[in-house]
Write an enzyme that holds these catalytic residues in place. Structure first.
Site, mmCIF file in Angstrom:
data_model
loop_
_atom_site.group_PDB
_atom_site.id
_atom_site.type_symbol
_atom_site.label_atom_id
_atom_site.label_comp_id
_atom_site.label_asym_id
_atom_site.label_seq_id
_atom_site.Cartn_x
_atom_site.Cartn_y
_atom_site.Cartn_z
ATOM 1 C CG ASP A 1 4.834 -6.177 -0.348
ATOM 2 O OD1 ASP A 1 3.984 -6.733 -1.058
ATOM 3 O OD2 ASP A 1 4.622 -5.139 0.290
ATOM 4 C CD GLN B 1 9.620 -2.161 3.657
ATOM 5 O OE1 GLN B 1 10.843 -2.040 3.727
ATOM 6 N NE2 GLN B 1 8.795 -1.203 3.976
ATOM 7 C CE1 TYR C 1 -3.103 -3.488 0.661
ATOM 8 C CE2 TYR C 1 -3.019 -4.488 2.838
ATOM 9 C CZ TYR C 1 -2.646 -4.475 1.511
ATOM 10 O OH TYR C 1 -1.818 -5.445 1.023
ATOM 11 C CB SER D 1 5.274 -3.657 -2.779
ATOM 12 O OG SER D 1 4.468 -3.281 -1.709
HETATM 13 P P1 NAD Z 1 -4.053 -0.865 -2.680
HETATM 14 O O1 NAD Z 1 -3.600 -1.448 -3.983
HETATM 15 O O2 NAD Z 1 -4.989 -1.644 -1.839
HETATM 16 O O3 NAD Z 1 -4.735 0.567 -2.988
HETATM 17 C C1 NAD Z 1 -4.140 1.536 -3.793
HETATM 18 C C2 NAD Z 1 -4.410 2.914 -3.227
HETATM 19 O O4 NAD Z 1 -5.779 3.270 -3.448
HETATM 20 C C3 NAD Z 1 -4.185 3.037 -1.725
HETATM 21 O O5 NAD Z 1 -3.264 4.083 -1.486
HETATM 22 C C4 NAD Z 1 -5.564 3.368 -1.175
HETATM 23 O O6 NAD Z 1 -5.526 4.212 -0.053
HETATM 24 C C5 NAD Z 1 -6.180 4.055 -2.363
HETATM 25 N N1 NAD Z 1 -7.656 4.128 -2.316
HETATM 26 C C6 NAD Z 1 -8.550 3.178 -1.903
HETATM 27 N N2 NAD Z 1 -9.808 3.640 -2.024
HETATM 28 C C7 NAD Z 1 -9.724 4.892 -2.536
HETATM 29 C C8 NAD Z 1 -10.683 5.877 -2.894
HETATM 30 N N3 NAD Z 1 -11.984 5.645 -2.722
HETATM 31 N N4 NAD Z 1 -10.248 7.049 -3.388
HETATM 32 C C9 NAD Z 1 -8.920 7.296 -3.568
HETATM 33 N N5 NAD Z 1 -7.959 6.400 -3.253
HETATM 34 C C10 NAD Z 1 -8.356 5.216 -2.738
HETATM 35 O O7 NAD Z 1 -2.833 -0.459 -1.756
HETATM 36 P P2 NAD Z 1 -1.265 -0.572 -1.972
HETATM 37 O O8 NAD Z 1 -0.855 0.374 -3.026
HETATM 38 O O9 NAD Z 1 -0.896 -1.993 -2.162
HETATM 39 O O10 NAD Z 1 -0.687 -0.109 -0.559
HETATM 40 C C11 NAD Z 1 -1.175 1.008 0.139
HETATM 41 C C12 NAD Z 1 -0.156 1.461 1.167
HETATM 42 O O11 NAD Z 1 0.307 0.386 1.973
HETATM 43 C C13 NAD Z 1 1.127 2.047 0.602
HETATM 44 O O12 NAD Z 1 1.026 3.288 0.062
HETATM 45 C C14 NAD Z 1 1.995 2.000 1.832
HETATM 46 O O13 NAD Z 1 1.730 3.086 2.682
HETATM 47 C C15 NAD Z 1 1.555 0.737 2.490
HETATM 48 N N6 NAD Z 1 2.568 -0.307 2.249
HETATM 49 C C16 NAD Z 1 3.395 -0.661 3.283
HETATM 50 C C17 NAD Z 1 4.354 -1.637 3.065
HETATM 51 C C18 NAD Z 1 5.276 -2.062 4.175
HETATM 52 O O14 NAD Z 1 5.397 -1.387 5.143
HETATM 53 N N7 NAD Z 1 5.921 -3.199 4.040
HETATM 54 C C19 NAD Z 1 4.473 -2.252 1.834
HETATM 55 C C20 NAD Z 1 3.627 -1.855 0.816
HETATM 56 C C21 NAD Z 1 2.678 -0.890 1.029
#
Ligand code: NAD
Length: 387
Positions: free
Chosen positions: A143, A140, A240, A146
């Site tokens: 990252d 994290q 994701y 993020s």
């Molecule tokens: P991303 O940039 O790939 O996607 C952004 C968001 O778009 C995601 O929430 C995804 O579910 C959503 N999405 C994709 N297709 C969609 C659709 N057709 N309609 C509506 N929404 C849609 O993802 P991100 O923001 O980089 O990360 C997603 C998740 O990963 C976070 O919310 C979190 O739960 C997780 N995460 C975990 C860690 C960790 O544990 N270290 C760190 C960062 C993120």
């Protein structure tokens, strides 16, 4: 090794991607790396656009060097915000400066530019692509996706608020009552959640949706309403979303249409790693919005979530502006660099012991991010893309 012996030298060249204002390392990180027995050399003015002067780097214990070539010649490890594929226009100019055995760490966009990665391998340069970091708790602090996405989510709302011909907050004044702006956030990941929080702080009424049902709880906890699209849950691996077929996205478009029509601002962040972003807002849906409304498309660089999006441009349709955002983190370069620098320092320290490289190829974080090593492309997906 005695305490005062520093062995490894870390080099920070100025970013050369057009419009890129971030720098990979800020002065505060130089002292941290010095403490870990690493030397730091910085190309002159590398941090200026982000608000960090050469003198600040020198005061923190870095060595500021005028020649870019010398930074590459002196350093064992090169840190870049945008290296290789993430700097596709100028990457090869840097490749000519890289030396066999050198290590490159930064955003590299390896899935979009596998050939550039194979050129790094040919030059026997090892590379770590930070966008491939596994999203595990231990990673994290490293990252970059993020940290930069949360800045993009914030800035998207600021852009919307300054472009909208309305106020965000509700106001009851002697001159009448002003209704709060209605903001709809599509995609409630890192950027989307930051956008929700920012829009709420500014007084907007916020609704949000996501294809991962797990996101609902996060949306509600920020005081926004969750719009249930009535489509199946689509969680992929690593937090994701997974890619779905065209019929799924059509059903989504139809389900979103009523909320789109009554929103003043829509911020879209929906993405699926390694795939083109899904089109969730059709041209007709844009035309259903009131004139003066805005769509801020954070997925523009992945093709956009709106049919009308053009990356780097604002398209106006029926009085509605569709803003194709490109590299928003670079528009807040001070804090974007501060966060990137913290991320990349944590990552680098994972690879170093007692001032020397000690790369554990069994480590999940190393395995996930290492693209080239020992003259080979070692990342399985990049190898696959190269055939
Ligand atoms: P991303 O940039 O790939 O996607 C952004 C968001 O778009 C995601 O929430 C995804 O579910 C959503 N999405 C994709 N297709 C969609 C659709 N057709 N309609 C509506 N929404 C849609 O993802 P991100 O923001 O980089 O990360 C997603 C998740 O990963 C976070 O919310 C979190 O739960 C997780 N995460 C975990 C860690 C960790 O544990 N270290 C760190 C960062 C993120």
């Amino acid at each position: 090794m005695p305490d005062d012996v520093k062995s490894l030298t870390v080099g920070v060249p100025r970013e050369t991607y057009p419009g890129e204002r971030r720098v990979a390392l800020i002065p505060a990180a130089v002292s941290a790396l010095n403490k870990a027995k690493l030397n730091v050399v910085i190309e002159t003015e590398a941090g200026v656009q982000a608000g960090f002067a050469d003198a600040d780097y020198a005061a923190a214990g870095g060595q500021v060097i005028a020649s870019r070539g010398e930074v590459f010649a002196t350093a064992d490890v090169i840190l870049q915000v945008r290296g290789a594929g993430a700097n596709r226009l100028h990457a090869r100019a840097d490749f000519d400066l890289l030396r066999p055995g050198q290590l490159l760490i930064g955003l590299c966009d390896p899935f979009a530019e596998p050939v550039l990665m194979s050129e790094l391998a040919t030059r026997n340069v090892s590379s770590f692509a930070l966008e491939l970091l596994p999203r595990i708790t231990r990673a994290q602090s490293m990252d970059v996706l993020s940290s930069q996405a949360s800045l993009a989510g914030y800035k998207a709302v600021v852009l919307a608020a300054s472009g909208l011909p309305r106020m965000f907050p509700m106001m009851m004044t002697a001159a009448g009552t002003i209704a709060a702006a209605k903001v709809f956030v599509i995609g409630a990941g890192v950027a989307g959640l930051q956008a929700i929080a920012t829009a709420r702080r500014m007084g907007a009424v916020v609704r949000a949706t996501d294809v991962r049902s797990a996101a609902k709880e996060n949306v509600l906890s920020l005081g926004a309403r969750f719009i249930d699209m009535g489509v199946e849950d689509a969680p992929g691996v690593g937090g994701y979303a997974k890619g779905m077929d065209a019929g799924f996205y059509q059903r989504q478009q139809a389900a979103l249409a009523p909320t789109i029509a009554e929103s003043d601002v829509i911020i879209t962040t929906a993405a699926v790693p390694g795939k083109k972003a899904p089109i969730l807002i059709s041209a007709d849906a844009v035309r259903s919005m009131s004139p003066g409304s805005l769509v801020v498309d954070l997925a523009a660089e992945q093709g956009g979530n709106c049919e009308l999006t053009k990356p780097g441009e604002t398209v106006i349709e029926n009085g509605v502006s569709v803003i194709g955002c490109v590299n928003l983190p670079s528009t807040v370069p001070y804090h974007a660099s501060q966060m990137f620098s913290r991320n990349v320092t944590s990552f680098l320290l994972l690879l170093v012991q007692d001032g020397r490289l000690a790369i554990n190829r069994e480590d999940e974080i190393v395995q996930g991010t290492l693209v080239t090593a020992g003259g080979q492309v070692v990342h399985p997906k990049v190898r696959e893309l190269l055939g």
